[in-house]
Design an enzyme around this catalytic site. Structure first.
Site, short mmCIF file in Angstrom:
data_model
loop_
_atom_site.label_atom_id
_atom_site.label_comp_id
_atom_site.label_asym_id
_atom_site.label_seq_id
_atom_site.Cartn_x
_atom_site.Cartn_y
_atom_site.Cartn_z
CB CYS A 92 15.92 33.95 -72.21
SG CYS A 92 15.45 34.39 -73.90
CG HIS A 386 12.39 31.28 -73.12
ND1 HIS A 386 12.92 32.33 -72.40
CD2 HIS A 386 12.58 30.16 -72.37
CE1 HIS A 386 13.40 31.86 -71.25
NE2 HIS A 386 13.22 30.55 -71.22
CG ASN A 408 13.72 27.84 -68.67
OD1 ASN A 408 14.17 28.75 -69.35
ND2 ASN A 408 12.42 27.76 -68.39
#
Length: 467
Positions: A92, A386, A408
Site C-alpha cells: 500500500c 495501511h 485506496n
C-alpha cells in the site's frame, strides 16, 4: 465495623485469595467464581445464537447509519485519477506514494493519463531490503543470536510493507517505468509464498555471514560472500517478478487512450526525470500523531528503512489540529498526500465509510471499550496499518473539517468507487502519518523538524510498516 462483619469480610477475602492458584493460574474455585458472573438471561442467549450464525460486525452494525446515503460532496477535492489494486500484497505504501507522484505530474500535464509500474519498483525494494538485512546481520554479528537487534533482522528478513520514505529512496536511485512496460505478475499480486522462500534463504545466508565474522574472515571475503548471496536473491526475484526493465519505448496517452506525440526511448532514470524531476527526499516532511510522546519534536526509527544507505523513517510529532491544517493547505492547492491509518477499526468496507458510529461492539458484549488513542497505541491495540492517498476534505462554514476522502488501493469496485470517506471524528482517532510538501509547512514546524531527532526502536507499536 463490628466483629462479626469483620469475620465475614476476612472470610470473603480468603475465599477470593484461594480462588486462584498460588502462581496466578485458574483454579477450580476461581473458575466457579468466574462462572457465577455469567448472567444466563434470555437477551444473552439471543445474542449468542446470533453470533453463532453471523459475523460480529454484522451483528454490531448500526443499521440506522448504514441506511443513510453517504454524503459524497467535498468542498475541497483534488483531480480524480484511476484507482489501483494492490491485490494480495502489502504494498500500500508504494501504491499511495506512486499515486502522489503521478498526480503531481498530471496536474502539470492535464490531458495525460499514466500509472507507474509497481512491479518494477517492488523488485528493487525487495533486493534493497535483502541487502539491508544481510548487512545488518554483518553489523551485529558479534552480538548473541538472541540480542534484540539481531532478532530484528532474522524475525522479518524481508517484507512488503514500508512508508513513503521507500518511494523517496528507491525512485531517484532506480527510476520509474509505466505499468504497461513492466506489468504485474502473479507473485507481485500474491506475495506471501515468494516472500516466505526469500526470507528462508536470507536467514540461511545470515547464519553463514555470522559464522564468517566469528571465524574472523576478512571484510573483503565477507562482502564477496554477501554479493554472491544477493545474486541468488536477484535470481529468485527475477523469476517471480520479471527482470527489471533497462530500456523501453513509450508514448504518452490521454484519458481517452489517444496517443500524444511520438514514442520516445527511455531508461527508467530518464523517464523518472521527465515525469518527476529531481530529488524527492528534500521536498517533504513526514508528520505523525502520537499522543504518547511530546509534540513538536522529531523522532527517528533506528534501522527502519528500505535501503541500507537510505533514510530512516523520520517524523515530526504534531497534534491532530496541526496535521489537519497541513492537509487542508495541500488539498486547497490541488496536491494529494500520502497518509496512513488503522483501517481495521470501525470501517464499513463494503460502503467505503469510516465512522465511529458504524458498529456498536459494546452493546453486543455488554461492556465498553474505553481506551484513548495513546492507550491503544501503547498496548498494540491500534497503530498505522495501511497507507492511502488523501484526496479531499469537506469544510464547514468555520473552515473546520467535517469529513475526508482517500483514494485506496483495493480496486475501483471496493468501497465508494475505490475510495474511503472518513468522518472527522474517525480521522482524529485512527489517522497516524501524513507526508506533506514543505511549501505548506510553517517555518516554525520546519525548524522543529530539523532538530536532532529522538531515536526510537522499530519494535514500537506505532512504527510497524504500512501494508
Amino acid at each position: 465495623m463490628n466483629k462479626l462483619t469483620m469475620t465475614f469480610a476476612f472470610a470473603a477475602c480468603a475465599m477470593v485469595a484461594q480462588a486462584q492458584t498460588q502462581g496466578g493460574g485458574i483454579s477450580a474455585q476461581m473458575l466457579q467464581e468466574i462462572q457465577k458472573e455469567q448472567k444466563q438471561c434470555g437477551k444473552e442467549r439471543v445474542i449468542a445464537n446470533a453470533i453463532y450464525g453471523m459475523s460480529i460486525d454484522a451483528l454490531a452494525k448500526n443499521y440506522k447509519v448504514a441506511a443513510k446515503p453517504i454524503d459524497t460532496h467535498f468542498s475541497v477535492e483534488t483531480r480524480k485519477q484511476s484507482i489501483t489494486d494492490q491485490k494480495s500484497s502489502g504494498r500500500c505504501w508504494m501504491f499511495s506514494g506512486l499515486n502522489v507522484l503521478r498526480s503531481n505530474y498530471m496536474s502539470h500535464a492535464d490531458s495525460v493519463s499514466i500509472e507507474f509500474s509497481q512491479a518494477y519498483l517492488f523488485f528493487w525494494d525487495q533486493l534493497e531490503k535483502a541487502n539491508l538485512m544481510l548487512q545488518g546481520v554483518i553489523d551485529t554479528a558479534k552480538k548473541p543470536i538472541d540480542d534484540q537487534r539481531v532478532q530484528f533482522f532474522f524475525h522479518s528478513p524481508i517484507g512488503d510493507g514500508g512508508t513513503f520514505c521507500g518511494v523517496a529512496d528507491l525512485a531517484p536511485k532506480y527510476g520509474l517505468v509505466p505499468s504497461e512496460v513492466m506489468p504485474e505478475t502473479y507473485t507481485s499480486e500474491n506475495t506471501s509464498k515468494a516472500r516466505s522462500l526469500v526470507s528462508s534463504k536470507l536467514r540461511e545466508f545470515g547464519l553463514q555471514l555470522r559464522d564468517m565474522v566469528a571465524k574472523k574472515k576478512s571484510t573483503a571475503d565477507i562482502q564477496k560472500a554477501k554479493t554472491e548471496m544477493l545474486a541468488q536473491i536477484y535470481r529468485m526475484l527475477k523469476l517471480t517478478l520479471g527482470a527489471p526493465v533497462e530500456k523501453f519505448t513509450y508514448a504518452f496517452h490521454d484519458k481517452a487512450g489517444r496517443q500524444l506525440g511520438e514514442a520516445k526511448e527511455y531508461t527508467p532514470l530518464s523517464f523518472y526525470k521527465e515525469v518527476v524531476g529531481g530529488d524527492i527526499k528534500n521536498t517533504f516532511i513526514m508528520v505523525m500523531n502520537d499522543p504518547r510522546r511530546e509534540y513538536y519534536k522529531t523522532y527517528e526509527v533506528e534501522y527502519d528503512r528500505h535501503t541500507y544507505d537510505g533514510s530512516n523513517w523520520r517524523y515530526l510529532n504534531l497534534p491532530m489540529e496541526e496535521i489537519e491544517q497541513l492537509a487542508i493547505a495541500s488539498l486547497k492547492d490541488g496536491r494529494k498526500m500520502y497518509s496512513s491509518y488503522d483501517v481495521a477499526k470501525f470501517l464499513d468496507r463494503k460502503r467505503g465509510y469510516a465512522s465511529l458510529d458504524n458498529f456498536d461492539y459494546g452493546s453486543v458484549f455488554g461492556t465498553t471499550f474505553k481506551m484513548d488513542k495513546a492507550q491503544r497505541i501503547s498496548t498494540f491495540d491500534s497503530g498505522s496499518t495501511h497507507a492511502m492517498t488523501l484526496t479531499a476534505v469537506d469544510l464547514d462554514k468555520q473552515g473546520k473539517p467535517v469529513k475526508w476522502k482517500v483514494e485506496n488501493s483495493w480496486g475501483a469496485n471496493n468501497g465508494s468507487q475505490g475510495c474511503i470517506i472518513m468522518t472527522a471524528e474517525w480521522f482524529r482517532e485512527y489517522m497516524f502519518r501524513l507526508v506533506v510538501n514543505k511549501k505548506y509547512v510553517s517555518e516554525k514546524l520546519l525548524k522543529a523538524y530539523e532538530t536532532k531527532p529522538v531515536m526510537v526502536m522499530p519494535e514500537d507499536p506505532l512504527f510497524l510498516p504500512d501494508e
